[in-house]
Structure formats: structure tokens, C-alpha cells
Design a protein around this motif. Structure first.
Motif, PDB file in Angstrom:
ATOM      1  N   ALA A 120       0.846  -1.200   0.000  1.00 45.85           N
ATOM      2  CA  ALA A 120       0.000   0.000   0.000  1.00 45.85           C
ATOM      3  C   ALA A 120       0.883   1.253   0.000  1.00 45.85           C
ATOM      4  N   TYR A 121       1.946   1.228   0.805  1.00 45.59           N
ATOM      5  CA  TYR A 121       2.875   2.362   0.843  1.00 45.59           C
ATOM      6  C   TYR A 121       3.540   2.554  -0.526  1.00 45.59           C
ATOM      7  N   HIS A 122       3.910   1.463  -1.159  1.00 45.19           N
ATOM      8  CA  HIS A 122       4.536   1.500  -2.481  1.00 45.19           C
ATOM      9  C   HIS A 122       3.580   2.144  -3.503  1.00 45.19           C
ATOM     10  N   LEU A 123       2.304   1.774  -3.435  1.00 46.38           N
ATOM     11  CA  LEU A 123       1.301   2.353  -4.334  1.00 46.38           C
ATOM     12  C   LEU A 123       1.133   3.853  -4.067  1.00 46.38           C
ATOM     13  N   GLU A 124       1.205   4.242  -2.793  1.00 49.96           N
ATOM     14  CA  GLU A 124       1.118   5.675  -2.461  1.00 49.96           C
ATOM     15  C   GLU A 124       2.280   6.449  -3.085  1.00 49.96           C
ATOM     16  N   GLU A 125       3.456   5.833  -3.064  1.00 50.22           N
ATOM     17  CA  GLU A 125       4.624   6.467  -3.705  1.00 50.22           C
ATOM     18  C   GLU A 125       4.388   6.668  -5.194  1.00 50.22           C
ATOM     19  N   LEU A 126       3.859   5.630  -5.838  1.00 50.21           N
ATOM     20  CA  LEU A 126       3.571   5.714  -7.272  1.00 50.21           C
ATOM     21  C   LEU A 126       2.519   6.786  -7.554  1.00 50.21           C
ATOM     22  N   LEU A 127       1.493   6.842  -6.703  1.00 53.90           N
ATOM     23  CA  LEU A 127       0.447   7.852  -6.879  1.00 53.90           C
ATOM     24  C   LEU A 127       1.018   9.259  -6.746  1.00 53.90           C
ATOM     25  N   ARG A 128       1.931   9.445  -5.790  1.00 53.03           N
ATOM     26  CA  ARG A 128       2.565  10.764  -5.628  1.00 53.03           C
ATOM     27  C   ARG A 128       3.310  11.151  -6.898  1.00 53.03           C
ATOM     28  N   LEU A 129       3.994  10.175  -7.481  1.00 51.64           N
ATOM     29  CA  LEU A 129       4.736  10.424  -8.717  1.00 51.64           C
ATOM     30  C   LEU A 129       3.773  10.775  -9.853  1.00 51.64           C
ATOM     31  N   GLU A 130       2.678  10.019  -9.956  1.00 45.27           N
ATOM     32  CA  GLU A 130       1.687  10.258 -11.009  1.00 45.27           C
ATOM     33  C   GLU A 130       1.018  11.619 -10.857  1.00 45.27           C
ATOM     34  N   SER A 131       0.759  12.032  -9.610  1.00 43.28           N
ATOM     35  CA  SER A 131      -0.009  13.256  -9.401  1.00 43.28           C
ATOM     36  C   SER A 131       0.850  14.514  -9.472  1.00 43.28           C
ATOM     37  N   ARG A 132       2.132  14.356  -9.795  1.00 42.43           N
ATOM     38  CA  ARG A 132       2.964  15.543 -10.038  1.00 42.43           C
ATOM     39  C   ARG A 132       2.642  16.162 -11.375  1.00 42.43           C
ATOM     40  N   GLY A 133       1.766  15.489 -12.132  1.00 45.25           N
ATOM     41  CA  GLY A 133       1.358  15.990 -13.447  1.00 45.25           C
ATOM     42  C   GLY A 133       0.459  17.207 -13.298  1.00 45.25           C
ATOM     43  N   PRO A 134      -0.669  17.210 -14.038  1.00 43.46           N
ATOM     44  CA  PRO A 134      -1.530  18.396 -14.039  1.00 43.46           C
ATOM     45  C   PRO A 134      -2.097  18.754 -12.681  1.00 43.46           C
ATOM     46  N   ARG A 135      -2.416  17.753 -11.800  1.00 42.15           N
ATOM     47  CA  ARG A 135      -3.025  18.115 -10.526  1.00 42.15           C
ATOM     48  C   ARG A 135      -2.222  17.515  -9.385  1.00 42.15           C
TER      49      ARG A 135
END
Length: 198
Positions: A120-135
Motif C-alpha cells: 500500500a505504501y509502495h502504491l502511495e509512492e507511485l500515486l505521488r509520482l503520477e499526481s505531479r502531473g496536471p493536478r
């Protein structure tokens, strides 16, 4: 979202996805072993029919190839947060019923719970990386309270079997989702590919 990727971010995403795929593979192997041990120790048939577990989204998904990377990650994260709560409850029930009488099963449950938390923590890291985009707003959804407990002991055992089975399926789906996310995206909108099978 992926259109504004820098080469560094793309490389970072690929690396995180590769590590996530390895984590998911290890977790699935451990869950399958735990499932066998759990069924045996609880006196259940491993192939027994179990109703869907309340609070866990099913791993199967319609139109899987139409999902965006962020949708995949959010669904995975919600599922693993639910599994974290369910496994913690299973571990507590196990300790209440058996205490040290079956320490090996308790240790195996605790180890899988740790893997689920790490994933779950690993997925949160990936989400943080993904959300550096437009929002930059991450949808932080924590579990809302513990899941309801089944009434009888047999229902508890069956629910545990269902949780472990669905978790094994989620590990497979997560690896597929991460493989899809790791693919270089030529354009932000293209989600289909001819060789889509896992």
C-alpha cells in the motif's frame, strides 16, 4: 497526465513499477501458501464456495484496458487498505481463539499483513509520482473504521478464506496494472494496445 513526463520521472515510474511487480509476485506466493495452511488448520475445504467479502472490491474488472494509470493505482490502493484492515481483524480473531496454540499460522498472517502494508505504501509512492502531473491533489482515503465482524466462528473462518482468496487475485491484478503503467505512453490518451493479455 503522462504527456508531461520527464525522462527522469518515466525512469522512476518504471523502477517503482518493476519493484511493485516483484513485491506483488512474492505476496501472491506467500498468500497462496497461507491460504493452504489456513484452510487446513481451520478444517475447511480450500475450494469451498465463499460469498464476496464485504468491504473488498473484487479484483476482476470490466473494460480493464480502458482504465487510466491513476484509476488503476487508486483502485489498488483502496483494495489494499481494505485488506490491511481485514487482515488485522483476522489476526486479532486468531489470537483470541487460539493464542499461542497455533503460533505458526499467526506469524504467517502477520507477515502477509506486513507485505500488504508495504505494498500500500509502495502504491502511495507511485500515486505521488503520477499526481505531479496536471493536478497535485491525492485522493487520500483511509479506511473508515474496522470492517464488521462476522457473527459465528464458522462465518469468521469462511470470511478469512474469502479474504485470502481475493488477496491472491488482487496480487495478480496489481502486477498486470503495474506492467501496464510501466509501458511508455506515446500519448496521454492512448490506452489500448494489440497485445494486451498479461
Amino acid at each position: 497526465m503522462a504527456g508531461a513526463d520527464s525522462p527522469t520521472a518515466a525512469l522512476q515510474r518504471r523502477d517503482l513499477c518493476a519493484r511493485g511487480i516483484r513485491l506483488a509476485g512474492k505476496m501472491r506466493a506467500d498468500v497462496v501458501n497461507l491460504l493452504d495452511a489456513y484452510a487446513e488448520r481451520q478444517g475447511l475445504d480450500a475450494s469451498a464456495s465463499v460469498a464476496a467479502v464485504e468491504g473488498v472490491p473484487p479484483a476482476a474488472v470490466e473494460r480493464w484496458d480502458e482504465q487510466t494509470g491513476t484509476q488503476r493505482l487508486l483502485e489498488n490502493l483502496a483494495a489494499y487498505r481494505a485488506f490491511r484492515a481485514l487482515l488485522a481483524q483476522m489476526l486479532e480473531e486468531h489470537r483470541e481463539q487460539l493464542g499461542e496454540a497455533d503460533a505458526a499460522l499467526g506469524r504467517a498472517l502477520a507477515a502477509v499483513l506486513l507485505q500488504v502494508s508495504a505494498f500500500a505504501y509502495h502504491l502511495e509512492e507511485l500515486l505521488r509520482l503520477e499526481s505531479r502531473g496536471p493536478r497535485g491533489d491525492e485522493e487520500e482515503e483511509e479506511e473508515d473504521g474496522p470492517p464488521p465482524r462476522p457473527h459465528g466462528l464458522f462465518e469468521q473462518k469462511l470470511r478469512g478464506l474469502g479474504v485470502l482468496r481475493e488477496l491472491a487475485q488482487w496480487a495478480v491484478r496489481s502486477a498486470r496494472d503495474l506492467r501496464q503503467l510501466a509501458k511508455p505512453s506515446p500519448a496521454a490518451g492512448s490506452a489500448t494496445g494489440p497485445a494486451e493479455s498479461p
